[in-house]
Design a protein around this motif. Structure first.
Motif, short mmCIF file in Angstrom:
data_model
loop_
_atom_site.label_atom_id
_atom_site.label_comp_id
_atom_site.label_asym_id
_atom_site.label_seq_id
_atom_site.Cartn_x
_atom_site.Cartn_y
_atom_site.Cartn_z
N ASN A 74 -30.64 8.63 16.81
CA ASN A 74 -29.37 8.31 17.46
C ASN A 74 -29.43 8.27 18.98
OD1 ASN A 74 -28.38 8.26 14.88
ND2 ASN A 74 -27.32 10.23 15.01
N ASP B 292 -21.09 7.00 18.99
CA ASP B 292 -21.03 8.08 18.01
C ASP B 292 -21.52 7.47 16.70
OD1 ASP B 292 -19.60 10.85 17.05
OD2 ASP B 292 -19.44 9.26 15.56
N THR C 85 -22.37 9.16 13.88
CA THR C 85 -22.24 10.04 12.73
C THR C 85 -20.97 9.78 11.94
OG1 THR C 85 -21.17 11.76 14.08
CG2 THR C 85 -23.58 11.83 13.87
N SER C 86 -19.95 9.22 12.57
CA SER C 86 -18.66 8.99 11.90
C SER C 86 -18.66 7.62 11.25
CB SER C 86 -17.52 9.09 12.91
OG SER C 86 -17.52 10.36 13.54
N PHE D 162 -13.29 9.00 21.47
CA PHE D 162 -13.92 7.76 21.01
C PHE D 162 -12.88 6.85 20.36
CE2 PHE D 162 -17.41 10.60 21.53
CZ PHE D 162 -18.54 9.82 21.76
#
Length: 268
Positions: free
Chosen positions: A156, A191, A193-194, A205
């Motif tokens: 990431n 981001d 992970t979402s 975000f």
């Protein structure tokens, strides 16, 4: 003659065939734009790849994260994961031909006033900048450096784009923006992970398409985000992934008049 953009197929060959019947696809006149993730999770990735390769004279596809995963397994040190449905592709007699074709597909396709990538376009990038960066990745995938990239593709970071990024971290950042992006902050930080819908953004975000963009004036096509259920509520930005592999629908947008065509994952 018409051009249709189709969302994530992910091995759902039966749904693809029903969608092509619905739009009365003519491979001598029509064009298909595929938004990436042709393979994985669904039952028939091999048939989808063979279809795209067979009709490559009228098919334009961009690479999605699942397509890149397949390439990383084939050309890098990685192995299939528990939920992958890629063995049939990897063991096929024509695997080399199909995966060579896949490896040469771009991350970004722009034509007339449309631009398509798998996950979208960071609002901080102009079309010309996105084309330049996508070309860097394309060139890397065709070079001797590709195996080095596939070895470090997963990750990431860097999560925030800087023009002075170099080497494989730069290539990985470009890939993450164009194939994995959903939520970003005002600086453009990812981001990754979402995966929920647009209303479930982490604090600070928002969905990438909610920010003013340098690419304004160009219509954007993207897949990747099934939780959006095909809606962005933003003019000129079209979400193509309607979750076929998860039991939803497979969707096509006719670019000429922006009319939608959809079939259910399972015939009724």
């Amino acid at each position: 003659m018409a051009t249709y953009a189709i969302g994530d197929i992910q091995g759902c060959y039966s749904a693809l065939q029903r969608l092509l019947d619905l739009i009365q696809f003519d491979d001598q006149q029509d064009q298909l734009w595929l938004a990436g993730d042709l393979v994985n999770r669904g039952p028939d990735s091999l048939a989808v790849l063979r279809f795209a390769h067979r009709y490559r004279h009228c098919v334009t596809s961009v690479l999605g994260n699942h397509d890149l995963h397949l390439l990383a397994v084939r050309y890098g040190p990685h192995t299939v994961k528990a939920k992958d449905t890629l063995d049939e592709v990897l063991n096929a007699s024509d695997a080399d031909e199909l995966l060579t074709w896949l490896r040469h597909q771009p991350l970004l396709h722009c034509e007339q006033n449309w631009c398509m990538s798998h996950a979208g376009l960071p609002p901080q990038w102009s079309i010309s900048k996105a084309q330049q960066l996508a070309t860097e990745v394309h060139n890397c995938l065709q070079s001797e450096q590709s195996s080095d990239f596939f070895a470090v593709m997963y990750g990431n970071n860097p999560a925030l784009w800087h023009d002075d990024l170099e080497g494989l971290p730069r290539i990985r950042a470009i890939v993450n923006y164009l194939t994995r992006m959903r939520f970003i902050n005002q600086l453009g930080q990812l981001d990754l992970t979402s995966k929920e819908g647009a209303g479930a953004a982490p604090s600070g975000f928002a969905p990438w398409f909610r920010y003013p963009r340098q690419s304004a004036g160009t219509r954007l096509l993207f897949g990747h985000w099934a939780a959006l259920e095909g809606r962005t509520d933003c003019p000129d930005i079209y979400a193509l992934d309607t979750g076929c592999v998860w039991g939803g629908q497979l969707s096509a947008l006719r670019l000429d008049d922006q009319q939608w065509f959809r079939v259910d994952a399972q015939p009724t």
